[in-house]
Design a protein around this motif. Structure first.
Motif, PDB file in Angstrom:
ATOM      1  N   GLN A   1       0.823  -1.203   0.000  1.00 56.77           N
ATOM      2  CA  GLN A   1       0.000   0.000   0.000  1.00 56.77           C
ATOM      3  C   GLN A   1       0.865   1.265   0.000  1.00 56.77           C
ATOM      4  OE1 GLN A   1      -2.362  -0.852   3.477  1.00 56.77           O
ATOM      5  NE2 GLN A   1      -3.949  -1.912   2.303  1.00 56.77           N
ATOM      6  N   ALA A   2       1.956   1.227   0.750  1.00 55.80           N
ATOM      7  CA  ALA A   2       2.869   2.373   0.767  1.00 55.80           C
ATOM      8  C   ALA A   2       3.506   2.580  -0.612  1.00 55.80           C
ATOM      9  CB  ALA A   2       3.951   2.165   1.824  1.00 55.80           C
ATOM     10  N   ALA A   3       3.836   1.459  -1.281  1.00 56.40           N
ATOM     11  CA  ALA A   3       4.407   1.559  -2.628  1.00 56.40           C
ATOM     12  C   ALA A   3       3.399   2.164  -3.595  1.00 56.40           C
ATOM     13  CB  ALA A   3       4.843   0.177  -3.101  1.00 56.40           C
ATOM     14  N   GLU A   4       2.148   1.756  -3.474  1.00 53.77           N
ATOM     15  CA  GLU A   4       1.111   2.301  -4.347  1.00 53.77           C
ATOM     16  C   GLU A   4       0.930   3.795  -4.104  1.00 53.77           C
ATOM     17  OE1 GLU A   4      -2.097  -0.209  -3.243  1.00 53.77           O
ATOM     18  OE2 GLU A   4      -1.611  -1.775  -4.709  1.00 53.77           O
ATOM     19  N   MET A   5       1.025   4.217  -2.842  1.00 56.43           N
ATOM     20  CA  MET A   5       0.951   5.643  -2.546  1.00 56.43           C
ATOM     21  C   MET A   5       2.041   6.413  -3.278  1.00 56.43           C
ATOM     22  SD  MET A   5       0.103   6.310   1.500  1.00 56.43           S
ATOM     23  CE  MET A   5       0.577   8.034   1.297  1.00 56.43           C
ATOM     24  N   GLY A   6       3.267   5.888  -3.221  1.00 55.35           N
ATOM     25  CA  GLY A   6       4.371   6.547  -3.910  1.00 55.35           C
ATOM     26  C   GLY A   6       4.143   6.630  -5.404  1.00 55.35           C
ATOM     27  N   LEU A   7       3.618   5.548  -5.986  1.00 54.87           N
ATOM     28  CA  LEU A   7       3.349   5.531  -7.419  1.00 54.87           C
ATOM     29  C   LEU A   7       2.278   6.554  -7.785  1.00 54.87           C
ATOM     30  CD1 LEU A   7       3.662   4.264 -10.226  1.00 54.87           C
ATOM     31  CD2 LEU A   7       1.996   2.536  -9.537  1.00 54.87           C
ATOM     32  N   PHE A   8       1.198   6.624  -7.005  1.00 55.53           N
ATOM     33  CA  PHE A   8       0.117   7.558  -7.300  1.00 55.53           C
ATOM     34  C   PHE A   8       0.563   9.005  -7.105  1.00 55.53           C
ATOM     35  CE2 PHE A   8      -2.926   3.980  -5.875  1.00 55.53           C
ATOM     36  CZ  PHE A   8      -2.849   3.397  -7.133  1.00 55.53           C
ATOM     37  N   ASP A   9       1.458   9.235  -6.147  1.00 60.33           N
ATOM     38  CA  ASP A   9       1.878  10.603  -5.844  1.00 60.33           C
ATOM     39  C   ASP A   9       2.795  11.180  -6.918  1.00 60.33           C
ATOM     40  OD1 ASP A   9       0.405  10.660  -3.556  1.00 60.33           O
ATOM     41  OD2 ASP A   9       2.085  10.433  -2.170  1.00 60.33           O
ATOM     42  N   VAL A  10       3.733  10.398  -7.419  1.00 57.33           N
ATOM     43  CA  VAL A  10       4.751  10.969  -8.308  1.00 57.33           C
ATOM     44  C   VAL A  10       4.950  10.213  -9.613  1.00 57.33           C
ATOM     45  CG1 VAL A  10       6.023  12.006  -6.393  1.00 57.33           C
ATOM     46  CG2 VAL A  10       6.624   9.709  -7.147  1.00 57.33           C
ATOM     47  N   GLY A  11       4.414   9.007  -9.755  1.00 55.52           N
ATOM     48  CA  GLY A  11       4.659   8.212 -10.952  1.00 55.52           C
ATOM     49  C   GLY A  11       3.776   8.629 -12.119  1.00 55.52           C
ATOM     50  N   GLY A  12       4.273   8.431 -13.341  1.00 54.56           N
ATOM     51  CA  GLY A  12       3.509   8.704 -14.544  1.00 54.56           C
ATOM     52  C   GLY A  12       2.880   7.445 -15.104  1.00 54.56           C
ATOM     53  N   ASP A  13       2.161   7.606 -16.232  1.00 56.11           N
ATOM     54  CA  ASP A  13       1.498   6.464 -16.855  1.00 56.11           C
ATOM     55  C   ASP A  13       2.490   5.444 -17.404  1.00 56.11           C
ATOM     56  OD1 ASP A  13      -0.942   7.583 -16.282  1.00 56.11           O
ATOM     57  OD2 ASP A  13      -1.154   8.545 -18.240  1.00 56.11           O
ATOM     58  N   ASP A  14       3.734   5.884 -17.635  1.00 60.64           N
ATOM     59  CA  ASP A  14       4.736   4.970 -18.197  1.00 60.64           C
ATOM     60  C   ASP A  14       5.558   4.270 -17.123  1.00 60.64           C
ATOM     61  OD1 ASP A  14       6.005   7.217 -17.298  1.00 60.64           O
ATOM     62  OD2 ASP A  14       7.398   7.363 -18.978  1.00 60.64           O
ATOM     63  N   PHE A  15       5.114   4.368 -15.887  1.00 65.12           N
ATOM     64  CA  PHE A  15       5.845   3.784 -14.760  1.00 65.12           C
ATOM     65  C   PHE A  15       5.035   2.603 -14.233  1.00 65.12           C
ATOM     66  CE2 PHE A  15       7.386   3.421 -10.422  1.00 65.12           C
ATOM     67  CZ  PHE A  15       8.733   3.702 -10.538  1.00 65.12           C
ATOM     68  N   LYS A  16       5.616   1.401 -14.276  1.00 66.95           N
ATOM     69  CA  LYS A  16       4.892   0.194 -13.911  1.00 66.95           C
ATOM     70  C   LYS A  16       5.571  -0.528 -12.749  1.00 66.95           C
ATOM     71  CE  LYS A  16       2.445   0.920 -17.662  1.00 66.95           C
ATOM     72  NZ  LYS A  16       1.105   1.529 -17.577  1.00 66.95           N
ATOM     73  N   LEU A  17       4.767  -0.919 -11.783  1.00 68.45           N
ATOM     74  CA  LEU A  17       5.259  -1.757 -10.683  1.00 68.45           C
ATOM     75  C   LEU A  17       4.997  -3.221 -11.036  1.00 68.45           C
ATOM     76  CD1 LEU A  17       4.127   0.049  -7.388  1.00 68.45           C
ATOM     77  CD2 LEU A  17       6.450  -0.206  -8.259  1.00 68.45           C
ATOM     78  N   VAL A  18       6.047  -4.014 -11.000  1.00 69.78           N
ATOM     79  CA  VAL A  18       5.934  -5.455 -11.246  1.00 69.78           C
ATOM     80  C   VAL A  18       6.114  -6.137  -9.895  1.00 69.78           C
ATOM     81  CG1 VAL A  18       6.834  -7.424 -12.521  1.00 69.78           C
ATOM     82  CG2 VAL A  18       6.895  -5.144 -13.558  1.00 69.78           C
ATOM     83  N   VAL A  19       5.009  -6.544  -9.279  1.00 70.84           N
ATOM     84  CA  VAL A  19       5.010  -7.035  -7.895  1.00 70.84           C
ATOM     85  C   VAL A  19       5.089  -8.551  -7.875  1.00 70.84           C
ATOM     86  CG1 VAL A  19       3.802  -6.971  -5.683  1.00 70.84           C
ATOM     87  CG2 VAL A  19       3.591  -5.041  -7.278  1.00 70.84           C
ATOM     88  N   ARG A  20       5.977  -9.079  -7.033  1.00 62.58           N
ATOM     89  CA  ARG A  20       6.097 -10.522  -6.859  1.00 62.58           C
ATOM     90  C   ARG A  20       6.219 -10.853  -5.370  1.00 62.58           C
ATOM     91  NH1 ARG A  20       4.566 -10.052 -11.148  1.00 62.58           N
ATOM     92  NH2 ARG A  20       5.238 -10.994 -13.123  1.00 62.58           N
ATOM     93  N   ASP A  21       5.710 -12.026  -5.019  1.00 60.76           N
ATOM     94  CA  ASP A  21       5.705 -12.495  -3.632  1.00 60.76           C
ATOM     95  C   ASP A  21       7.048 -13.138  -3.300  1.00 60.76           C
ATOM     96  OD1 ASP A  21       5.147 -13.469  -1.138  1.00 60.76           O
ATOM     97  OD2 ASP A  21       3.571 -14.864  -1.785  1.00 60.76           O
ATOM     98  N   SER A  22       7.767 -12.541  -2.359  1.00 64.83           N
ATOM     99  CA  SER A  22       9.072 -13.094  -1.974  1.00 64.83           C
ATOM    100  C   SER A  22       8.944 -14.302  -1.058  1.00 64.83           C
ATOM    101  CB  SER A  22       9.905 -12.016  -1.281  1.00 64.83           C
ATOM    102  OG  SER A  22       9.263 -11.551  -0.098  1.00 64.83           O
ATOM    103  N   ALA A  23       7.709 -14.623  -0.621  1.00 63.63           N
ATOM    104  CA  ALA A  23       7.501 -15.743   0.305  1.00 63.63           C
ATOM    105  C   ALA A  23       6.915 -16.970  -0.387  1.00 63.63           C
ATOM    106  CB  ALA A  23       6.583 -15.316   1.448  1.00 63.63           C
ATOM    107  N   THR A  24       6.922 -17.005  -1.714  1.00 68.98           N
ATOM    108  CA  THR A  24       6.394 -18.173  -2.419  1.00 68.98           C
ATOM    109  C   THR A  24       7.325 -19.367  -2.224  1.00 68.98           C
ATOM    110  OG1 THR A  24       7.508 -17.480  -4.443  1.00 68.98           O
ATOM    111  CG2 THR A  24       5.219 -16.804  -4.159  1.00 68.98           C
ATOM    112  N   SER A  25       6.890 -20.528  -2.713  1.00 70.49           N
ATOM    113  CA  SER A  25       7.677 -21.747  -2.520  1.00 70.49           C
ATOM    114  C   SER A  25       9.054 -21.637  -3.165  1.00 70.49           C
ATOM    115  CB  SER A  25       6.921 -22.950  -3.094  1.00 70.49           C
ATOM    116  OG  SER A  25       6.641 -22.738  -4.474  1.00 70.49           O
ATOM    117  N   GLY A  26       9.151 -20.884  -4.258  1.00 66.90           N
ATOM    118  CA  GLY A  26      10.446 -20.700  -4.912  1.00 66.90           C
ATOM    119  C   GLY A  26      11.369 -19.760  -4.172  1.00 66.90           C
ATOM    120  N   GLY A  27      10.806 -19.013  -3.221  1.00 64.60           N
ATOM    121  CA  GLY A  27      11.616 -18.110  -2.420  1.00 64.60           C
ATOM    122  C   GLY A  27      11.963 -16.808  -3.115  1.00 64.60           C
ATOM    123  N   PRO A  28      12.721 -15.959  -2.424  1.00 64.07           N
ATOM    124  CA  PRO A  28      13.070 -14.642  -2.959  1.00 64.07           C
ATOM    125  C   PRO A  28      13.842 -14.701  -4.277  1.00 64.07           C
ATOM    126  CG  PRO A  28      13.553 -14.775  -0.611  1.00 64.07           C
ATOM    127  CD  PRO A  28      13.220 -16.148  -1.053  1.00 64.07           C
TER     128      PRO A  28
END
Length: 408
Positions: A89-116
């Protein structure tokens, strides 16, 4: 004699007359002057036949992909899932505050079975320009390997400076930076003799090494070092040892790099063992920034270093209005990491994530204050000195706003 019938005679007479007329006309024609016939009229040439070229069917041209992709590694499942979602949620706040339409967050779960490491490989396969995260030092050790192999910069939320390396930056508020700030400030206020009571653990030994280094740097001396077992419920032994050392030779300040209930228990026992907290300045880390700490009378007057509170308070208010809860202090670090990535992306067309740009000596400003990244992966921070007051905290020495002056 051959008789001619009646029908033959008129024909002979007509033929003779016609013949006479022909000869007369021929004779007249022979005497007339010769005139050249008119030249033939030229006709315009027909236009050449042009065969149109054969044009192959055109192939649609795909538009160039100019999006900036930022990999984000957070624990979104398992026991830390709630914390990970708060960080997201904090990351999304940062994106909404200053990021443009060409800025994409690619989010992945570091706790999956494959690990970080697997999560890191996934964001790299999505062509991440920079990787933010993970949250913990143990995760960082695994995730950093594929990222550094791909020569992509990484900014971790961890405060484990032992994981720092070229291209892997530690954005968390490290114990080293906190101790350097509070020791430097205490020395300028006249503190000369320093003591420390620290857990016998990797963290405790790190704190001790930094404390000793900074005390010597500030011109002071170490009067007493006391270790305690962090798993033992009996806290009387280390407190008695520290009180006895004070009675023998005295000291001006005592560092307790602890937090929560254990910190309050230590502080409450010190006066009972005749170690006067009114005369000995208690020093701590940002773990002290807990409302319950300010409720302990023995800690009143103690100093610790932490990010500038006014910046974080403004962030926390906006976060609470959006999500209905107070943010974890680490949420500010995640927010700053995203806004840092946006600033780097906007440096020039296509972004500038080079080492030279990321380690700009002027640094960057965020909700956790000013900070700058060094080539070795460690970060310098502008921290404030906080003082414990009854029921609250006050700013004893403000955090610097720039790196124009040396930060102690």
């Amino acid at each position: 004699m051959t008789e001619v019938s009646k029908t033959q005679r008129p024909f002979c007479a007509l033929a003779g007359a016609v013949l006479s007329s022909f000869l007369l006309a021929a004779g007249l024609s022979a005497c007339a002057p010769t005139v050249a016939p008119p030249p033939p009229v030229s006709q315009p040439a027909p236009p050449p036949v042009v065969t149109p070229p054969v044009v192959a069917p055109s192939t649609p041209v795909e538009p160039a992909d100019t999006d900036i992709r930022v990999g984000l590694l957070l624990p979104l499942s398992g026991p830390q899932a709630s914390l990970g979602r708060s960080m997201l949620q904090a990351a999304e706040m940062g994106l909404f505050d200053v990021g443009g339409d060409d800025f994409k967050l690619v989010v992945r779960d570091s706790a999956t079975s494959g690990g970080p490491a697997a999560a890191a490989r996934e964001v790299l396969s999505d062509k991440a320009d920079i990787v933010l995260g993970p949250l913990f030092g143990a995760e960082l050790k695994q995730a950093a390997a594929p990222v550094t192999a791909a020569r992509v910069p990484m900014v971790s939320f961890s405060n484990d400076s032992s994981q720092a390396q070229s291209g892997v930056y530690i954005l968390g508020v490290t114990p080293e930076s906190q101790i350097a700030r509070v020791v430097g400030y205490a020395a300028r206020q006249g503190v000369k003799r320093f003591a420390i009571m620290t857990p016998n653990s990797t963290y405790g030994r790190l704190v001790l090494a930094t404390y000793q280094e900074q005390v010597v740097k500030a011109g002071g001396t170490i009067a007493q070092v006391t270790f305690y077992d962090p798993k033992s419920p009996d806290l009387t032994v280390p407190v008695r040892e520290m009180a006895d050392a004070y009675k023998r030779s005295g000291f001006d300040a005592l560092m307790i790099p602890e937090g929560g209930q254990k910190l309050r228990a230590f502080a409450a026992m010190l006066p009972a063992f005749e170690l006067p907290t009114g005369l000995v300045r208690l020093l701590g880390t940002s773990q002290w920034q807990d409302p319950s700490v300010a409720a302990e009378p023995a800690l009143v007057g103690g100093w610790f270093a932490a990010p500038a509170p006014e910046r974080f308070q403004s962030f926390a208010q906006r976060y609470a209005s959006l999500y209905g809860s107070q943010p974890d202090p680490r949420a500010g670090i995640v927010y700053d990491a995203v806004t840092l990535a946006v600033a780097l992306a906007q440096s020039k067309e296509g972004g500038d994530f080079s080492s030279a740009r990321m380690t700009d000596p002027s640094g960057f400003a965020g909700v956790t204050g000013v900070f700058r990244l060094n080539a070795d992966g460690k970060a310098e921070r502008g921290l404030a000195i906080m003082e414990v007051a009854p029921g609250t905290f006050t700013v004893k020495d403000p955090a610097p706003a720039t790196f124009a002056a040396v930060i102690n």
